[in-house]
Design a protein around this motif. Structure first.
Motif, PDB file in Angstrom:
ATOM      1  N   LEU A 141     -17.589  -2.034  43.690  1.00 46.58           N
ATOM      2  CA  LEU A 141     -17.437  -3.470  43.366  1.00 46.58           C
ATOM      3  C   LEU A 141     -17.866  -4.530  44.466  1.00 46.58           C
ATOM      4  CD1 LEU A 141     -14.147  -3.730  41.257  1.00 46.58           C
ATOM      5  CD2 LEU A 141     -16.249  -3.888  40.532  1.00 46.58           C
ATOM      6  N   ALA A 142     -17.657  -4.103  45.670  1.00 51.33           N
ATOM      7  CA  ALA A 142     -17.932  -4.970  46.841  1.00 51.33           C
ATOM      8  C   ALA A 142     -19.419  -4.872  47.113  1.00 51.33           C
ATOM      9  CB  ALA A 142     -17.172  -4.366  48.107  1.00 51.33           C
ATOM     10  N   GLN A 143     -19.886  -3.834  46.946  1.00 48.33           N
ATOM     11  CA  GLN A 143     -21.425  -3.689  46.982  1.00 48.33           C
ATOM     12  C   GLN A 143     -22.146  -4.387  45.993  1.00 48.33           C
ATOM     13  OE1 GLN A 143     -22.205   0.603  46.923  1.00 48.33           O
ATOM     14  NE2 GLN A 143     -20.892   1.097  48.723  1.00 48.33           N
ATOM     15  N   THR A 144     -21.417  -4.437  44.854  1.00 47.30           N
ATOM     16  CA  THR A 144     -22.364  -5.184  43.866  1.00 47.30           C
ATOM     17  C   THR A 144     -22.283  -6.597  44.024  1.00 47.30           C
ATOM     18  OG1 THR A 144     -21.566  -3.727  42.390  1.00 47.30           O
ATOM     19  CG2 THR A 144     -22.133  -5.967  41.216  1.00 47.30           C
ATOM     20  N   CYS A 145     -21.095  -7.156  44.741  1.00 47.33           N
ATOM     21  CA  CYS A 145     -20.927  -8.486  44.975  1.00 47.33           C
ATOM     22  C   CYS A 145     -21.899  -9.031  46.097  1.00 47.33           C
ATOM     23  CB  CYS A 145     -19.302  -8.840  45.200  1.00 47.33           C
ATOM     24  SG  CYS A 145     -18.551  -8.714  43.732  1.00 47.33           S
ATOM     25  N   ILE A 146     -21.929  -8.001  46.947  1.00 49.98           N
ATOM     26  CA  ILE A 146     -22.706  -8.290  48.264  1.00 49.98           C
ATOM     27  C   ILE A 146     -24.244  -8.553  47.936  1.00 49.98           C
ATOM     28  CG2 ILE A 146     -23.543  -7.478  50.346  1.00 49.98           C
ATOM     29  CD1 ILE A 146     -20.882  -6.128  50.803  1.00 49.98           C
ATOM     30  N   ALA A 147     -24.597  -7.692  47.078  1.00 44.39           N
ATOM     31  CA  ALA A 147     -26.023  -7.757  46.524  1.00 44.39           C
ATOM     32  C   ALA A 147     -26.247  -9.014  45.673  1.00 44.39           C
ATOM     33  CB  ALA A 147     -26.290  -6.308  45.837  1.00 44.39           C
ATOM     34  N   TRP A 148     -25.266  -9.130  44.614  1.00 38.45           N
ATOM     35  CA  TRP A 148     -25.356 -10.265  43.938  1.00 38.45           C
ATOM     36  C   TRP A 148     -25.498 -11.623  44.660  1.00 38.45           C
ATOM     37  CZ3 TRP A 148     -20.715 -10.690  40.189  1.00 38.45           C
ATOM     38  CH2 TRP A 148     -20.950 -11.428  39.003  1.00 38.45           C
ATOM     39  N   GLU A 149     -24.518 -11.792  45.564  1.00 33.21           N
ATOM     40  CA  GLU A 149     -24.768 -12.969  46.514  1.00 33.21           C
ATOM     41  C   GLU A 149     -25.853 -13.114  47.335  1.00 33.21           C
ATOM     42  OE1 GLU A 149     -20.888 -13.797  48.328  1.00 33.21           O
ATOM     43  OE2 GLU A 149     -19.760 -13.451  47.096  1.00 33.21           O
ATOM     44  N   ASN A 150     -26.378 -11.838  48.079  1.00 33.49           N
ATOM     45  CA  ASN A 150     -27.419 -12.077  48.728  1.00 33.49           C
ATOM     46  C   ASN A 150     -28.610 -12.441  47.998  1.00 33.49           C
ATOM     47  OD1 ASN A 150     -26.318 -11.296  51.138  1.00 33.49           O
ATOM     48  ND2 ASN A 150     -26.682  -8.892  51.013  1.00 33.49           N
ATOM     49  N   ALA A 151     -28.887 -11.967  46.685  1.00 28.71           N
ATOM     50  CA  ALA A 151     -29.896 -12.292  45.664  1.00 28.71           C
ATOM     51  C   ALA A 151     -30.036 -13.803  45.335  1.00 28.71           C
ATOM     52  CB  ALA A 151     -29.873 -11.407  44.444  1.00 28.71           C
ATOM     53  N   VAL A 152     -28.599 -14.384  45.225  1.00 32.43           N
ATOM     54  CA  VAL A 152     -28.457 -15.691  45.065  1.00 32.43           C
ATOM     55  C   VAL A 152     -28.510 -16.442  46.070  1.00 32.43           C
ATOM     56  CG1 VAL A 152     -26.669 -17.479  44.438  1.00 32.43           C
ATOM     57  CG2 VAL A 152     -26.933 -15.372  43.006  1.00 32.43           C
ATOM     58  N   ASN A 153     -28.513 -15.971  47.308  1.00 32.32           N
ATOM     59  CA  ASN A 153     -28.720 -16.864  48.676  1.00 32.32           C
ATOM     60  C   ASN A 153     -30.135 -17.163  48.850  1.00 32.32           C
ATOM     61  OD1 ASN A 153     -25.963 -17.154  49.269  1.00 32.32           O
ATOM     62  ND2 ASN A 153     -26.191 -15.406  50.531  1.00 32.32           N
ATOM     63  N   GLU A 154     -31.131 -16.540  48.178  1.00 34.83           N
ATOM     64  CA  GLU A 154     -32.423 -16.581  48.468  1.00 34.83           C
ATOM     65  C   GLU A 154     -33.042 -17.990  48.000  1.00 34.83           C
ATOM     66  OE1 GLU A 154     -35.194 -14.812  49.415  1.00 34.83           O
ATOM     67  OE2 GLU A 154     -33.573 -13.879  50.524  1.00 34.83           O
ATOM     68  N   GLY A 155     -31.944 -18.533  47.137  1.00 32.54           N
ATOM     69  CA  GLY A 155     -32.251 -19.963  46.619  1.00 32.54           C
ATOM     70  C   GLY A 155     -32.335 -21.116  47.826  1.00 32.54           C
ATOM     71  N   GLU A 156     -31.677 -20.638  48.781  1.00 31.40           N
ATOM     72  CA  GLU A 156     -31.754 -21.663  50.036  1.00 31.40           C
ATOM     73  C   GLU A 156     -33.141 -21.477  50.681  1.00 31.40           C
ATOM     74  OE1 GLU A 156     -28.743 -19.944  52.725  1.00 31.40           O
ATOM     75  OE2 GLU A 156     -27.114 -20.599  51.462  1.00 31.40           O
ATOM     76  N   THR A 157     -33.858 -20.490  50.472  1.00 33.86           N
ATOM     77  CA  THR A 157     -35.259 -20.662  50.953  1.00 33.86           C
ATOM     78  C   THR A 157     -36.141 -21.578  50.062  1.00 33.86           C
ATOM     79  OG1 THR A 157     -36.063 -18.796  49.744  1.00 33.86           O
ATOM     80  CG2 THR A 157     -35.125 -18.164  51.715  1.00 33.86           C
ATOM     81  N   LEU A 158     -35.859 -21.942  48.786  1.00 34.15           N
ATOM     82  CA  LEU A 158     -36.473 -22.830  47.977  1.00 34.15           C
ATOM     83  C   LEU A 158     -35.780 -24.136  48.139  1.00 34.15           C
ATOM     84  CD1 LEU A 158     -36.329 -20.413  44.956  1.00 34.15           C
ATOM     85  CD2 LEU A 158     -38.269 -20.932  46.026  1.00 34.15           C
ATOM     86  N   GLY A 159     -34.933 -24.318  49.175  1.00 35.31           N
ATOM     87  CA  GLY A 159     -34.283 -25.577  49.269  1.00 35.31           C
ATOM     88  C   GLY A 159     -33.148 -26.218  48.281  1.00 35.31           C
ATOM     89  N   LEU A 160     -32.658 -25.037  47.732  1.00 35.34           N
ATOM     90  CA  LEU A 160     -31.460 -25.191  46.540  1.00 35.34           C
ATOM     91  C   LEU A 160     -30.325 -25.218  47.364  1.00 35.34           C
ATOM     92  CD1 LEU A 160     -32.785 -22.949  43.618  1.00 35.34           C
ATOM     93  CD2 LEU A 160     -33.267 -25.253  44.058  1.00 35.34           C
ATOM     94  N   ARG A 161     -29.325 -26.116  46.622  1.00 31.48           N
ATOM     95  CA  ARG A 161     -27.875 -26.096  47.308  1.00 31.48           C
ATOM     96  C   ARG A 161     -27.188 -24.966  46.366  1.00 31.48           C
ATOM     97  NH1 ARG A 161     -22.900 -28.544  44.831  1.00 31.48           N
ATOM     98  NH2 ARG A 161     -24.058 -29.460  42.936  1.00 31.48           N
ATOM     99  N   VAL A 162     -26.772 -23.922  47.163  1.00 30.43           N
ATOM    100  CA  VAL A 162     -26.290 -22.769  46.504  1.00 30.43           C
ATOM    101  C   VAL A 162     -24.799 -22.596  46.482  1.00 30.43           C
ATOM    102  CG1 VAL A 162     -26.429 -20.190  46.856  1.00 30.43           C
ATOM    103  CG2 VAL A 162     -28.351 -21.482  47.199  1.00 30.43           C
ATOM    104  N   VAL A 163     -24.111 -22.524  45.460  1.00 33.89           N
ATOM    105  CA  VAL A 163     -22.565 -22.079  45.072  1.00 33.89           C
ATOM    106  C   VAL A 163     -22.560 -20.862  44.673  1.00 33.89           C
ATOM    107  CG1 VAL A 163     -20.608 -23.316  44.502  1.00 33.89           C
ATOM    108  CG2 VAL A 163     -22.471 -24.922  44.995  1.00 33.89           C
ATOM    109  N   LYS A 164     -21.492 -19.981  45.250  1.00 33.03           N
ATOM    110  CA  LYS A 164     -21.109 -18.912  44.337  1.00 33.03           C
ATOM    111  C   LYS A 164     -19.561 -18.796  44.359  1.00 33.03           C
ATOM    112  CE  LYS A 164     -23.029 -18.180  47.927  1.00 33.03           C
ATOM    113  NZ  LYS A 164     -23.192 -17.538  49.347  1.00 33.03           N
ATOM    114  N   LEU A 165     -19.332 -18.572  43.063  1.00 26.13           N
ATOM    115  CA  LEU A 165     -17.803 -18.428  42.767  1.00 26.13           C
ATOM    116  C   LEU A 165     -17.122 -17.276  42.533  1.00 26.13           C
ATOM    117  CD1 LEU A 165     -17.997 -21.448  40.218  1.00 26.13           C
ATOM    118  CD2 LEU A 165     -17.095 -21.588  42.461  1.00 26.13           C
ATOM    119  N   ARG A 166     -16.433 -16.757  43.805  1.00 23.52           N
ATOM    120  CA  ARG A 166     -16.022 -15.396  43.516  1.00 23.52           C
ATOM    121  C   ARG A 166     -14.756 -15.408  42.586  1.00 23.52           C
ATOM    122  NH1 ARG A 166     -16.328 -14.408  49.946  1.00 23.52           N
ATOM    123  NH2 ARG A 166     -18.332 -14.206  50.133  1.00 23.52           N
ATOM    124  N   THR A 167     -14.875 -14.810  41.380  1.00 21.56           N
ATOM    125  CA  THR A 167     -13.905 -14.984  40.423  1.00 21.56           C
ATOM    126  C   THR A 167     -12.892 -14.110  40.136  1.00 21.56           C
ATOM    127  OG1 THR A 167     -16.101 -15.861  39.318  1.00 21.56           O
ATOM    128  CG2 THR A 167     -14.186 -15.581  37.736  1.00 21.56           C
TER     129      THR A 167
END
Ligand code: NAP
Length: 303
Positions: A141-167
């Motif tokens: 589960l942890a590995q899944t969330c790490i990979a998921w958040e890392n993929a989402v963080n790529e949005g920063e390279t596009l200049g996006l505001r990135v928010v992740k909600l650990r549900t």
């Protein structure tokens, strides 16, 4: 100011009420779905197939924000190697596809990406109080969330505001974990799982939806937030509170860990991991919970 929000996984437990609340707040909702491609309830659906790398490029047109909820259900099928890959890739390859579209569209107006993640990020942590700065766990589960958040963080390279909600566990009568937990309780065979001492962060569906809207509207919100009520409870307290609300007795001893290991294998982590999350960061950003107490949340859900 409201505009067009593109939602992935809009047809799910969180997505359905979130779409309604966004529309009530004046937003226009576009949705990416593997099955729908029409217009329903004022939502314009666009088709994609993240597994095949297919996406309708019109989905992004004029959108100012993306909310990423899509993902293969964690407990839908046994965790074979192939299913584990599906769980991860449905969350990572899907958002990469959206980013590819944004990158290749010079007139993209997307400024914000808000993504679901899970408290599974922390793994099994006993009584430790977990803030967003706490180190991750190392199970699947942890590995899944790490990979998921890392993929989402790529949005920063596009200049996006990135928010992740650990549900945490989203409490709703319409699906998710609560009806599963309530089923044996209703039959009079409810029991705590394992020691029953494991912390289970929970959140009422209404607060979950409002938290998405809060971070969407508040541009100072950035990075990761725990998405759980300020009062996580232990598994035994949760089962007891549900039984009390349903006016059912709890007389059986706890379900032994060995039995859960045989029944669920590695997936036992979903019910046995102890995660005592802090809600300080989101509260500090100005978010006000409607349901801070479990009893109030269950009273609202069960009437
Ligand atoms: N509910 C909870 O208690 C909870 C707790 C922690 C984390 N989360 C996370 O929060 C997100 C939203 O939760 P939810 O409860 O609303 O989820 P959900 O009800 O399972 O809905 C997720 C949506 O994702 C899409 N989807 C399913 N399998 C997919 C696949 N293989 N590839 C691409 N898309 C797929 C589906 O939309 P289409 O069929 O229209 O494509 C589905 O409606 C999920 O990522 C979930 O893991 C939820």
């Amino acid at each position: 100011m409201p505009g067009i929000v593109l939602i992935t996984g809009a047809s799910g437990l969180i997505g359905r009420p979130l779409c309604r609340q966004l529309q009530d707040g004046g937003y226009t909702v576009h949705a990416l779905s593997r099955s729908e491609n029409d217009e329903r309830d004022g939502i314009k659906f666009f088709q994609w197939d993240p597994e095949k790398g297919i996406i309708d490029r019109n989905c992004i047109h004029d959108a100012v924000a993306v909310i990423h909820l899509a993902g293969e259900a964690i407990t839908a099928k046994p965790w074979t190697k192939a299913q584990k890959q599906k769980i991860i890739k449905s969350r990572t390859e899907s958002i990469k596809l959206v980013y590819k579209l944004i990158r290749n569209n010079s007139s993209s107006r997307v400024k914000t990406i808000i993504s679901a993640s899970g408290v599974g990020y922390y793994g099994h942590r006993g009584d430790e109080l977990l803030t967003e700065q706490s180190r991750p766990g190392n199970d699947f589960l942890a590995q899944t969330c790490i990979a998921w958040e890392n993929a989402v963080n790529e949005g920063e390279t596009l200049g996006l505001r990135v928010v992740k909600l650990r549900t945490g566990v989203v409490l709703s009568s319409c699906g998710g974990a609560l009806p599963q937990l309530a089923k044996p309780v209703k039959l009079g065979i409810g029991a705590a799982l394992g020691s029953g001492k494991q912390w289970m962060p929970w959140i009422h569906i209404e607060d979950a939806v409002q938290m998405y809207i809060h971070v969407l509207k508040n541009e100072q919100c950035k990075g990761t937030y725990n998405m759980a009520a300020p009062s996580p409870v232990r598994n035994k307290e949760l089962v007891t509170a549900v039984a009390r609300r349903l006016k059912k007795p709890l007389w059986l001893p706890s379900v032994p860990v060995l039995f859960l290991q045989i029944l669920l294998g590695e997936m036992k982590a979903v019910v046995l991991n102890s995660t005592n999350t802090s809600s300080e960061k989101i509260s500090f950003s100005g978010f006000k919970y409607n349901f801070s107490s479990l009893d109030d949340a269950l009273k609202d859900i069960y009437g």
